[in-house]
Design a protein around this motif. Structure first.
Motif, PDB file in Angstrom:
ATOM      1  N   VAL A  68       0.858  -1.189   0.000  1.00 17.60           N
ATOM      2  CA  VAL A  68       0.000   0.000   0.000  1.00 17.60           C
ATOM      3  C   VAL A  68       0.893   1.236   0.000  1.00 17.60           C
ATOM      4  O   VAL A  68       1.669   1.444   0.928  1.00 17.60           O
ATOM      5  N   LEU A  69       0.785   2.051  -1.027  1.00 13.15           N
ATOM      6  CA  LEU A  69       1.538   3.290  -1.103  1.00 13.15           C
ATOM      7  C   LEU A  69       0.764   4.395  -0.401  1.00 13.15           C
ATOM      8  O   LEU A  69      -0.401   4.660  -0.722  1.00 13.15           O
ATOM      9  N   GLY A  70       1.410   5.024   0.566  1.00 12.87           N
ATOM     10  CA  GLY A  70       0.754   6.086   1.313  1.00 12.87           C
ATOM     11  C   GLY A  70       1.572   6.437   2.532  1.00 12.87           C
ATOM     12  O   GLY A  70       2.458   5.681   2.942  1.00 12.87           O
ATOM     13  N   SER A  71       1.277   7.567   3.114  1.00  9.33           N
ATOM     14  CA  SER A  71       2.013   8.022   4.296  1.00  9.33           C
ATOM     15  C   SER A  71       1.417   7.436   5.570  1.00  9.33           C
ATOM     16  O   SER A  71       0.218   7.147   5.633  1.00  9.33           O
ATOM     17  N   ALA A  72       2.266   7.294   6.588  1.00  6.26           N
ATOM     18  CA  ALA A  72       1.830   6.678   7.839  1.00  6.26           C
ATOM     19  C   ALA A  72       0.782   7.515   8.560  1.00  6.26           C
ATOM     20  O   ALA A  72       0.015   6.985   9.370  1.00  6.26           O
ATOM     21  N   ASN A  73       0.726   8.831   8.286  1.00  4.21           N
ATOM     22  CA  ASN A  73      -0.276   9.681   8.929  1.00  4.21           C
ATOM     23  C   ASN A  73      -1.541   9.817   8.099  1.00  4.21           C
ATOM     24  O   ASN A  73      -2.435  10.605   8.424  1.00  4.21           O
ATOM     25  N   SER A  74      -1.634   9.040   7.009  1.00 10.27           N
ATOM     26  CA  SER A  74      -2.831   9.040   6.169  1.00 10.27           C
ATOM     27  C   SER A  74      -3.790   7.970   6.665  1.00 10.27           C
ATOM     28  O   SER A  74      -3.532   6.769   6.522  1.00 10.27           O
ATOM     29  N   SER A  75      -4.908   8.395   7.233  1.00  5.35           N
ATOM     30  CA  SER A  75      -5.870   7.449   7.811  1.00  5.35           C
ATOM     31  C   SER A  75      -6.358   6.450   6.777  1.00  5.35           C
ATOM     32  O   SER A  75      -6.393   5.239   7.025  1.00  5.35           O
ATOM     33  N   ASN A  76      -6.737   6.926   5.584  1.00  4.50           N
ATOM     34  CA  ASN A  76      -7.300   5.995   4.600  1.00  4.50           C
ATOM     35  C   ASN A  76      -6.255   5.002   4.121  1.00  4.50           C
ATOM     36  O   ASN A  76      -6.579   3.855   3.817  1.00  4.50           O
ATOM     37  N   SER A  77      -4.974   5.405   4.057  1.00  9.25           N
ATOM     38  CA  SER A  77      -3.916   4.490   3.636  1.00  9.25           C
ATOM     39  C   SER A  77      -3.670   3.412   4.691  1.00  9.25           C
ATOM     40  O   SER A  77      -3.507   2.231   4.358  1.00  9.25           O
TER      41      SER A  77
END
Length: 317
Positions: free
Chosen positions: A226-235
Motif C-alpha cells: 500500500v503506497l501512502g504516508s503513515a499519517n494518512s488514515s485511509n492508507s
C-alpha cells in the motif's frame, strides 16, 4: 531467438480504484491555482493532504505549510487543508482580514452540516473517529466544546452516558474502515434503538471503493503493498483491510521503502495507493519491482470513478 529471463516471475495485481480521490485532487488544485494567481508564497494550514511527496512538490512551487494561522502574515493567501478546520479558524482569518481559500473536502463539509443539524435539533452527538486526526479535530470544532462525544471503539459505546438515550445521533470520520465502523454502529444501534443516523453514509465513496478493491486483490495475492504516508488514515486502513483479506500487508511511503525480503516466496503481489498518494508512486514501485523480477501486471476491473468537485469561485477558470 530470445534469451530466457533469469529473473523470478512475479505477478502484480493493481487494485482499481486507487490513488487520488476527487477531494484530494480538488485540494491540490486549489493550492496550485492559488500560487499561479497570487504568486508565492501561499500559506497552507496543516498538510493539504497527508502525503509527503505531495507536500514537498507543492512546497517547491511556493507553498508554505504551517500549523496555525498565527504563523501566517495577514497579507498573503492561506489555504485550509482538505481535512477541514474548526470554526474558530475561518473566524480568525476574517478578523485579521486575510484572504483564505477553503480546501475542505465537500464530503467532510457534509458531516459538518449534519453535526450542526443534529445540534440544532437538540440531539447529543457521537462522532466515530480517531482522536487527534485533523478531520476529527475540525468536526469537533464545528460545535461548542462538549457537544460531541468521540467514540473510537465498540468498548467506548458502553462507556458513553448520554443525558437522554432516546435523543442521540451519530456521525463518522470519512476515512474509517468500513468493517470496523459497521461494528461500532451496530453497537450504538443496539444500545440506542432510536439513534439518528446520517442521511447518507459518512464514510466517503473513495474510502469505500478503495477498501472493496483491496478486499478483492488481497484475497488473491500473497503480499499487498500500500503506497501512502503513515499519517494518512485511509492508507493505514487499506493495509489493515488487506491483512484481513489474507495478504501480508505493508504500508510504504514509496518504492525506496520496499524491503525485497517481504517478497521472498511470493508469487502474486497486490499494489494499491491511498486516496492522497499520487499515481507516480505506483509507477515508481512497478519500476523498482521490474528491476528484480520478471513482472506480469494485471489491472483489476472496476467501475470508473467520475466524481468531480468544483473549485472555489475565486479560483475557477
Amino acid at each position: 531467438m530470445t534469451t530466457p529471463s533469469l529473473r523470478r516471475p512475479l505477478k502484480v495485481l493493481l487494485a482499481t480504484p486507487r490513488g487520488f480521490c476527487a477531494g484530494v485532487d480538488r485540494a491540490i488544485q486549489i493550492v496550485e491555482r492559488a500560487i499561479a494567481k497570487y504568486g508565492a508564497p501561499v500559506y497552507v494550514r496543516h498538510e493539504i493532504v497527508h502525503n509527503r511527496h505531495v507536500v514537498e512538490r507543492l512546497r517547491a512551487l511556493g507553498a508554505v505549510f504551517v500549523e496555525e494561522l498565527d504563523q501566517c502574515p495577514a497579507d498573503r493567501p492561506v489555504v485550509f487543508s482538505a481535512h477541514g478546520v474548526p470554526k474558530r479558524v475561518p473566524a480568525e482569518a476574517r478578523a485579521r482580514e486575510m484572504l483564505y481559500l477553503d480546501a475542505t473536502c465537500p464530503l467532510v463539509s457534509k458531516v459538518h452540516v449534519e453535526a450542526q443539524r443534529h445540534h440544532e435539533a437538540g440531539r447529543e452527538i457521537v462522532l466515530i473517529g480517531h482522536a487527534g486526526h485533523p478531520e476529527v479535530v475540525g468536526t469537533l470544532g464545528q460545535l461548542p466544546q462538549g457537544a460531541v462525544a468521540l467514540i473510537e471503539t465498540v468498548a467506548d459505546v458502553a462507556d458513553f452516558q448520554p443525558r437522554d438515550p432516546a435523543n442521540v445521533a451519530f456521525i463518522t470520520q470519512t476515512t474509517l474502515s468500513v468493517d470496523d465502523t459497521a461494528g461500532i454502529i451496530a453497537a450504538l444501534r443496539a444500545r440506542f434503538p432510536a439513534i439518528a443516523t446520517p442521511y447518507k453514509e459518512d464514510i466517503c465513496y473513495a474510502t469505500t471503493n478503495r477498501q472493496e478493491a483491496v478486499k478483492t486483490v488481497g484475497a488473491k495475492c500473497d503480499v499487498l503493498l500500500v503506497l501512502g504516508s503513515a499519517n494518512s488514515s485511509n492508507s493505514v486502513r487499506l493495509a489493515e483491510v488487506g491483512h484481513r483479506a489474507g495478504a501480508a500487508s505493508y504500508l510504504i511511503e514509496d518504492a525506496t521503502a520496499l524491503d525485497l525480503a517481504w517478497l521472498e516466496g511470493a508469487r502474486v503481489v497486490g499494489v494499491t495507493a491511498g486516496a492522497s498518494a499520487p499515481e507516480v508512486l505506483v509507477n515508481g514501485l512497478l519500476d523498482r519491482l521490474a528491476r528484480t523480477f520478471d513482472l506480469t501486471i494485471q489491472e483489476a476491473e472496476a467501475e470508473p470513478e467520475t466524481v468531480i468537485f468544483k473549485l472555489p469561485r475565486a479560483l475557477a477558470v
